[in-house]
Design a protein around this motif. Structure first.
Motif, PDB file in Angstrom:
ATOM      1  N   THR A 181       0.825  -1.221   0.000  1.00 19.04           N
ATOM      2  CA  THR A 181       0.000   0.000   0.000  1.00 19.04           C
ATOM      3  C   THR A 181       0.858   1.270   0.000  1.00 19.04           C
ATOM      4  O   THR A 181       0.677   2.151  -0.872  1.00 19.04           O
ATOM      5  CB  THR A 181      -0.946  -0.015   1.206  1.00 19.04           C
ATOM      6  N   PRO A 182       1.808   1.441   0.916  1.00 23.05           N
ATOM      7  CA  PRO A 182       2.624   2.675   0.839  1.00 23.05           C
ATOM      8  C   PRO A 182       3.471   2.729  -0.434  1.00 23.05           C
ATOM      9  O   PRO A 182       3.707   3.825  -0.952  1.00 23.05           O
ATOM     10  CB  PRO A 182       3.495   2.603   2.094  1.00 23.05           C
TER      11      PRO A 182
ATOM     12  N   GLY B 283       2.571   6.347  -7.173  1.00 24.64           N
ATOM     13  CA  GLY B 283       1.629   7.309  -7.753  1.00 24.64           C
ATOM     14  C   GLY B 283       2.108   8.746  -7.581  1.00 24.64           C
ATOM     15  O   GLY B 283       1.984   9.573  -8.504  1.00 24.64           O
ATOM     16  N   LEU B 284       2.664   9.069  -6.409  1.00 24.37           N
ATOM     17  CA  LEU B 284       3.161  10.423  -6.192  1.00 24.37           C
ATOM     18  C   LEU B 284       4.337  10.736  -7.115  1.00 24.37           C
ATOM     19  O   LEU B 284       4.452  11.866  -7.649  1.00 24.37           O
ATOM     20  CB  LEU B 284       3.571  10.594  -4.728  1.00 24.37           C
ATOM     21  N   ALA B 285       5.235   9.764  -7.313  1.00 18.79           N
ATOM     22  CA  ALA B 285       6.372   9.991  -8.203  1.00 18.79           C
ATOM     23  C   ALA B 285       5.900  10.227  -9.631  1.00 18.79           C
ATOM     24  O   ALA B 285       6.415  11.116 -10.345  1.00 18.79           O
ATOM     25  CB  ALA B 285       7.335   8.802  -8.145  1.00 18.79           C
TER      26      ALA B 285
ATOM     27  N   ALA C 260       3.774  16.902 -13.368  1.00 19.10           N
ATOM     28  CA  ALA C 260       3.218  18.093 -12.717  1.00 19.10           C
ATOM     29  C   ALA C 260       3.370  19.312 -13.618  1.00 19.10           C
ATOM     30  O   ALA C 260       4.231  19.374 -14.495  1.00 19.10           O
ATOM     31  CB  ALA C 260       3.921  18.327 -11.383  1.00 19.10           C
ATOM     32  N   THR C 261       2.522  20.284 -13.395  1.00 21.31           N
ATOM     33  CA  THR C 261       2.554  21.549 -14.136  1.00 21.31           C
ATOM     34  C   THR C 261       2.735  22.684 -13.131  1.00 21.31           C
ATOM     35  O   THR C 261       1.941  22.805 -12.193  1.00 21.31           O
ATOM     36  CB  THR C 261       1.246  21.751 -14.923  1.00 21.31           C
ATOM     37  N   PRO C 262       3.752  23.558 -13.319  1.00 17.86           N
ATOM     38  CA  PRO C 262       4.762  23.492 -14.392  1.00 17.86           C
ATOM     39  C   PRO C 262       5.724  22.314 -14.165  1.00 17.86           C
ATOM     40  O   PRO C 262       5.851  21.825 -13.053  1.00 17.86           O
ATOM     41  CB  PRO C 262       5.491  24.830 -14.240  1.00 17.86           C
ATOM     42  N   PRO C 263       6.386  21.809 -15.212  1.00 23.69           N
ATOM     43  CA  PRO C 263       7.297  20.655 -15.103  1.00 23.69           C
ATOM     44  C   PRO C 263       8.437  20.948 -14.136  1.00 23.69           C
ATOM     45  O   PRO C 263       8.857  22.081 -13.949  1.00 23.69           O
ATOM     46  CB  PRO C 263       7.812  20.466 -16.536  1.00 23.69           C
ATOM     47  N   LEU C 264       8.921  19.844 -13.538  1.00 25.22           N
ATOM     48  CA  LEU C 264      10.036  19.979 -12.615  1.00 25.22           C
ATOM     49  C   LEU C 264      11.320  20.237 -13.382  1.00 25.22           C
ATOM     50  O   LEU C 264      11.492  19.815 -14.524  1.00 25.22           O
ATOM     51  CB  LEU C 264      10.196  18.692 -11.778  1.00 25.22           C
ATOM     52  N   THR C 265      12.202  20.929 -12.740  1.00 27.14           N
ATOM     53  CA  THR C 265      13.504  21.224 -13.355  1.00 27.14           C
ATOM     54  C   THR C 265      14.585  20.485 -12.576  1.00 27.14           C
ATOM     55  O   THR C 265      14.355  19.935 -11.499  1.00 27.14           O
ATOM     56  CB  THR C 265      13.754  22.741 -13.317  1.00 27.14           C
TER      57      THR C 265
ATOM     58  N   THR D 228      15.612  14.698 -11.777  1.00 26.64           N
ATOM     59  CA  THR D 228      16.477  13.509 -11.634  1.00 26.64           C
ATOM     60  C   THR D 228      16.193  12.780 -10.326  1.00 26.64           C
ATOM     61  O   THR D 228      16.172  11.538 -10.271  1.00 26.64           O
ATOM     62  CB  THR D 228      17.949  13.930 -11.694  1.00 26.64           C
ATOM     63  N   LEU D 229      15.974  13.516  -9.259  1.00 31.83           N
ATOM     64  CA  LEU D 229      15.661  12.888  -7.984  1.00 31.83           C
ATOM     65  C   LEU D 229      14.344  12.122  -8.046  1.00 31.83           C
ATOM     66  O   LEU D 229      14.229  11.003  -7.509  1.00 31.83           O
ATOM     67  CB  LEU D 229      15.603  13.951  -6.881  1.00 31.83           C
ATOM     68  N   VAL D 230      13.337  12.718  -8.704  1.00 29.10           N
ATOM     69  CA  VAL D 230      12.045  12.034  -8.821  1.00 29.10           C
ATOM     70  C   VAL D 230      12.178  10.758  -9.655  1.00 29.10           C
ATOM     71  O   VAL D 230      11.606   9.713  -9.331  1.00 29.10           O
ATOM     72  CB  VAL D 230      10.999  12.987  -9.423  1.00 29.10           C
ATOM     73  N   GLN D 231      12.959  10.842 -10.761  1.00 28.24           N
ATOM     74  CA  GLN D 231      13.153   9.639 -11.577  1.00 28.24           C
ATOM     75  C   GLN D 231      13.907   8.545 -10.807  1.00 28.24           C
ATOM     76  O   GLN D 231      13.583   7.361 -10.907  1.00 28.24           O
ATOM     77  CB  GLN D 231      13.914  10.008 -12.860  1.00 28.24           C
ATOM     78  N   ALA D 232      14.907   8.929 -10.017  1.00 33.79           N
ATOM     79  CA  ALA D 232      15.617   7.943  -9.197  1.00 33.79           C
ATOM     80  C   ALA D 232      14.680   7.334  -8.154  1.00 33.79           C
ATOM     81  O   ALA D 232      14.732   6.119  -7.880  1.00 33.79           O
ATOM     82  CB  ALA D 232      16.817   8.597  -8.514  1.00 33.79           C
ATOM     83  N   LEU D 233      13.819   8.192  -7.565  1.00 30.25           N
ATOM     84  CA  LEU D 233      12.846   7.683  -6.612  1.00 30.25           C
ATOM     85  C   LEU D 233      11.905   6.686  -7.281  1.00 30.25           C
ATOM     86  O   LEU D 233      11.614   5.617  -6.722  1.00 30.25           O
ATOM     87  CB  LEU D 233      12.054   8.856  -6.022  1.00 30.25           C
ATOM     88  N   ARG D 234      11.464   6.996  -8.508  1.00 28.66           N
ATOM     89  CA  ARG D 234      10.555   6.094  -9.229  1.00 28.66           C
ATOM     90  C   ARG D 234      11.243   4.761  -9.535  1.00 28.66           C
ATOM     91  O   ARG D 234      10.641   3.684  -9.394  1.00 28.66           O
ATOM     92  CB  ARG D 234      10.123   6.760 -10.542  1.00 28.66           C
ATOM     93  N   GLY D 235      12.514   4.793  -9.892  1.00 27.57           N
ATOM     94  CA  GLY D 235      13.230   3.550 -10.185  1.00 27.57           C
ATOM     95  C   GLY D 235      13.426   2.689  -8.958  1.00 27.57           C
ATOM     96  O   GLY D 235      13.258   1.458  -9.002  1.00 27.57           O
ATOM     97  N   GLU D 236      13.791   3.295  -7.829  1.00 29.64           N
ATOM     98  CA  GLU D 236      13.975   2.518  -6.597  1.00 29.64           C
ATOM     99  C   GLU D 236      12.663   1.913  -6.118  1.00 29.64           C
ATOM    100  O   GLU D 236      12.624   0.770  -5.643  1.00 29.64           O
ATOM    101  CB  GLU D 236      14.571   3.392  -5.509  1.00 29.64           C
ATOM    102  N   VAL D 237      11.572   2.705  -6.259  1.00 31.04           N
ATOM    103  CA  VAL D 237      10.268   2.169  -5.859  1.00 31.04           C
ATOM    104  C   VAL D 237       9.890   0.983  -6.746  1.00 31.04           C
ATOM    105  O   VAL D 237       9.357  -0.033  -6.279  1.00 31.04           O
ATOM    106  CB  VAL D 237       9.203   3.271  -5.914  1.00 31.04           C
TER     107      VAL D 237
END
Length: 896
Positions: free
Chosen positions: A680-681, A687-689, A695-700, A705-714
């Motif tokens: 569940t978490p 979903g948050l990643a 998100a709008t406006p897009p992240l810079t 890069t941190l969000v993409q790394a977070l998505r890969g580890e998850v």
């Protein structure tokens, strides 16, 4: 009544025992076993043919479970019977079909056909073995027909393994076969069996080719046929002996060239034993060796009696059945044993000693008393020493016990003095009776020699004090000479008979003491729960019965001996000798042929299944020679101890297995619960990643890069959690295969599409032949298998490595191979990598729980296949998946 008629009448005790056994058999069903030397000889067909004949006679027959193995003639014959639906058992995602015992009991037929007696039932069945199902059917009064091959009999399993090089793990205890009411040998010459094999009537062509090269070689078939014939002959011989006992037949029937050899302390006994063994080997018949303990044998030196025991051991080692019998007449005992066991030939040594004209040798008496026995006399060895040639001259010269002779004379004097006042009141014949009574008492309490002296003294006292003229040895009436002679003869005979009875009583008491000691030891060992208790019981028994100390050694997990719990070492005990005795399975040390100068005797404690340890016996006296009865007592006690140790060992294995299963179940349940709580978490974080990436406006940078790394580890964490859940479901048996006919190309394509990002920096080569058959598999799970293997190849090989996925058909199996040119597997890890929570190398920086390959093995085994790993000679690892080739359904007809 003719005295010979008493010998031919049935024994009342045997009649009662036979009636009780017949009553018990009438309440049970009848078991008929169709026995063969190898698969394909026609056991099942013969069983169905016999059942068909009974069915035509009105017997209600139910085909419980019959394997046709694709043979048309067997299937056609099976169609005449009422077939029992098979029970389906779900085991690790596979539906296994087994004999439905409850359904058979509910239908209550007169006869049930249950093929393959040695079959192992699927886990979850009522009984682990099919022969146990049959036993329950018989107990309810249902008759059973079944089949078995010679290699499945427990006592012949190792012999067949040495002949064929193949060890069969499905075995049936010998007592199941021995208790069968009827056994039918289904025989087929090896040439005809090989023709049936090549014609595809035993196995399918691919399996038949491999069978001819391995198990079904002509030499193997000849040897297996001989074993089957001999086992059947032994069964028939046992039936003959049982019928003879039930019918009280006393004459010998020469149905087999069975030999009985009588051994003694002389030098010819070894020659007799070896001659009997050679004769039995030539004819293939059983042979027996017996030693008879008479009062004269009891007076032999301990060394001579030890030679008798040695001859019995030699006979046992050479394949003979041995027995030690007690009695006063060796001829009568030999004849009784030969007739009881239906042994038509008796082998004895030729007697060459000078005897009195009215004396006859053992062979002569045997020939006169039993003309129905064939008597073979073997020439004696030339021996210049008279003492060796005639062992009776070497009897133990016991010191003369003058006290007994003095007591004998005093007793006769007291009788004479006490009888003097009776002279005027009793006749001389009554006074003679008083002297005879005194001789009987002296023989009973003082022994044979004292009784002989009392007989002569009684005659002399009677003549001197009672016969006129009194107080003189002169005789006035010549009739008294007859009285003296009769009195002397009667006194001597009665005295000898009484002394013999005394010896038999002493022998019986000694035997009773030994039996009581064994009973006490057996009772105590049956309640022992630890090795320490067994050692304590053994120490008390050996101390009391042999006046010796005991040290017990038991093996550790590496087969090295160590002191058992409760056993203390001694400086005189040599662990090296104990280890040698354990490894060779032979006694060593004191009194043996191996290191006889040692101060202790080392006796192996072993069962038919395995060696259990060593019993080191340290006697208190320097010279220690065991008489035969003590040696048998020691051998029996060691056997009881081995049985107790094996029982404790089996209990420990069962307990460890139960603890392991329970621990595994709890661990799987815990992992499944934790994994469920983690999903569940992890789903929320995923979903948050994803939401942050769009998100709008897009992240810079550097936030993107941190969000993409977070998505890969998850994503990797979710994969590991799924692995844990899948492994838990598989271990708990909650996985069900959704099989469908699928091409391997389709499964490989699905796996490659999933693993494409991971393999982007690797060179992947796919080599699949166009003629590969369809596979009957669960597509989702097989895709998961290839995913795990490809992910491992991507993780554990450096970039630019070559990864090759290929396949080939090997007989009835399809092998899928995945190999690379990476660093390979650590030495010794080729099989361990498939265990749970095991990784190829602990120093690897690759994260994970080590469950990927364990899941691969579980899925492949659920499909009836196997998996293995190996290192390639040129570097790299190779994983091979073997899946069975099924028979796909025919294609649907084309629409017009």
């Amino acid at each position: 009544m003719n005295p010979n008629d008493r010998d031919t009448r049935p024994d009342p005790d045997r009649l009662l025992a036979r009636l009780a056994a017949e009553t018990s058999r009438e309440q049970r069903g009848k078991l008929k076993v169709f026995f063969g030397a190898a698969p394909g000889v026609g056991k099942t067909y013969a069983m169905l043919t016999a059942a068909r004949a009974l069915q035509e006679q009105g017997v209600k027959v139910l085909a419980g479970i019959v394997e046709t193995h694709g043979r048309d003639e067997t299937a056609a014959l099976l169609a005449h019977f009422d077939l029992l639906p098979r029970q389906r058992i779900d085991y690790k995602g596979r539906l296994l079909e087994e004999f439905d015992l409850d359904a058979a009991l509910q239908r209550r037929p007169q006869l049930v056909l249950v093929d393959e007696l040695a079959h192992t039932n699927a886990p979850g069945s009522r009984h682990p073995k099919r022969w146990q199902d049959i036993r329950e059917l018989l107990a309810t009064g249902i008759d059973v027909f079944t089949t078995i091959n010679v290699q499945h009999i427990e006592s012949l399993n190792d012999v067949v393994g040495r002949i064929t090089g193949i060890r069969v793990w499905e075995r049936v205890p010998d007592h199941v076969i021995d208790q069968a009411d009827e056994m039918v040998l289904v025989d087929l010459p090896p040439e005809e069996l090989l023709q049936r094999l090549r014609a595809g009537k035993v196995y399918i062509p691919q399996q038949a080719e491999r069978a001819v090269e391995h198990f079904f070689r002509k030499g193997n078939l000849l040897a297996l046929r001989e074993l089957a014939l001999r086992r059947t002959a032994d069964r028939v011989d046992g039936d003959v002996r049982a019928w003879r006992r039930e019918s009280s037949v006393t004459t010998v029937w020469p149905t087999r060239e069975a030999v009985l050899v009588c051994v003694g302390p002389g030098p010819d006994s070894e020659k007799l034993v070896r001659r009997a063994a050679r004769r039995a080997n030539l004819t293939g018949a059983p042979w027996h060796a017996i030693a008879i303990e008479t009062p004269s044998v009891q007076t032999l030196p301990d060394a001579a009696r030890a030679r008798i025991l040695g001859m019995l051991k030699l006979a046992q080692e050479m394949g003979g059945q041995t027995a030690s019998l007690a009695g006063t007449d060796p001829v009568e005992i030999t004849i009784g044993y030969a007739r009881e066991h239906n042994l038509g030939t008796v082998l004895v040594g030729r007697d060459r000693y000078r005897r009195l004209p009215w004396q006859h040798s053992f062979a002569e008496r045997l020939g006169r008393s039993a003309p129905d026995l064939e008597l073979l006399q073997i020439a004696r060895e030339d021996d210049p020493t008279a003492s060796t040639a005639n062992p009776t001259r070497n009897r133990t010269r016991k010191p003369i016990r003058w006290r007994t002779y003095l007591l004998s004379g005093v007793s006769v004097a007291l009788v004479a003095a006490g009888s003097s006042p009776l002279l005027g009141h009793f006749d001389l014949a009554n006074i003679v009776m008083i002297f005879l009574l005194a001789v009987v008492g002296i023989a009973l309490y003082l022994g044979r020699g004292a009784a002989v002296l009392a007989a002569f003294l009684s005659v002399a006292a009677f003549d001197f004090f009672f016969v006129p003229p009194r107080f003189a040895f002169a005789v006035s009436d010549a009739q008294y000479l007859v009285t003296f002679a009769v009195m002397l003869i009667v006194a001597l005979v009665v005295g000898q008979l009484t002394a013999g009875l005394r010896f038999q009583v002493a022998t019986a008491r000694g035997r009773e003491r030994r039996i009581q000691a064994l009973y006490t030891m057996s009772r105590d060992l049956s309640s022992a729960l630890t090795v320490e208790q067994i050692v304590d019981i053994c120490q008390r028994f050996i101390k009391h019965g042999f006046n010796a100390a005991v040290v017990v050694f038991v093996p550790d997990h590496n087969g090295q001996l160590q002191l058992a719990e409760g056993s203390t070492g001694s400086e005189t005990i040599d662990p090296g000798i104990a280890q040698w005795s354990f490894e060779h399975g032979q006694a060593a040390g004191l009194g043996t042929d191996t290191l006889p100068s040692a101060k202790a005797l080392y006796v192996p404690i072993k069962t038919p299944a395995r060696p259990c340890g060593i019993l080191a016996i340290l006697p208190q006296q320097s010279v220690w020679e065991l008489p035969p009865e003590q040696q048998r007592l020691l051998d029996t006690s060691v056997t009881l101890m081995a049985t107790a140790l094996e029982r404790i060992h089996d209990n420990m294995l069962v307990r460890d297995a139960q603890v392991g299963m329970e621990s595994e179940r709890l661990r799987n349940a815990l992992l499944a619960a934790i994994s469920h709580d983690l999903r569940t978490p992890l789903t929320v974080i995923t979903g948050l990643a994803d939401a942050m990436q769009i998100a709008t406006p897009p992240l810079t940078e550097p936030h993107l890069t941190l969000v993409q790394a977070l998505r890969g580890e998850v994503t990797r964490t979710v994969a590991m959690v799924n692995n844990v859940l899948d492994m838990a479901r598989m271990q708990l048996g909650h996985i069900v295969l959704n099989r469908e006919w699928q091409t391997l190309e389709e499964i490989v394509g699905l796996a490659m599409s999933h693993c494409a990002p991971l393999l982007a920096q690797h060179e992947v080569c796919i080599d699949l032949p166009a003629d590969l058959p369809l596979l009957h598999v669960d597509t989702t799970l097989m895709t998961r298998v290839l995913n795990n293997l490809l992910e491992n190849a991507a993780k554990y090989t450096p970039p630019r490595s070559h990864v090759t996925l290929s396949a080939r058909q090997e007989g009835v199996m399809v092998d899928i191979l995945l190999h690379d040119n990476g660093p390979g597997l650590p030495p010794g890890m080729e099989q361990r990598v498939f265990e749970k929570f095991t990784r190829g190398t602990m120093e690897s920086r690759v994260t994970g729980f080590g469950l990927g390959l364990a899941i691969v093995r579980s899925i492949i085994e659920a499909h009836g296949g196997s998996v293995r790993a190996e290192n390639l000679p040129g570097g790299g690892a190779c994983f091979t998946l073997s899946l069975p080739v099924g028979t796909p359904p025919p294609p649907p007809p084309l629409e017009p």
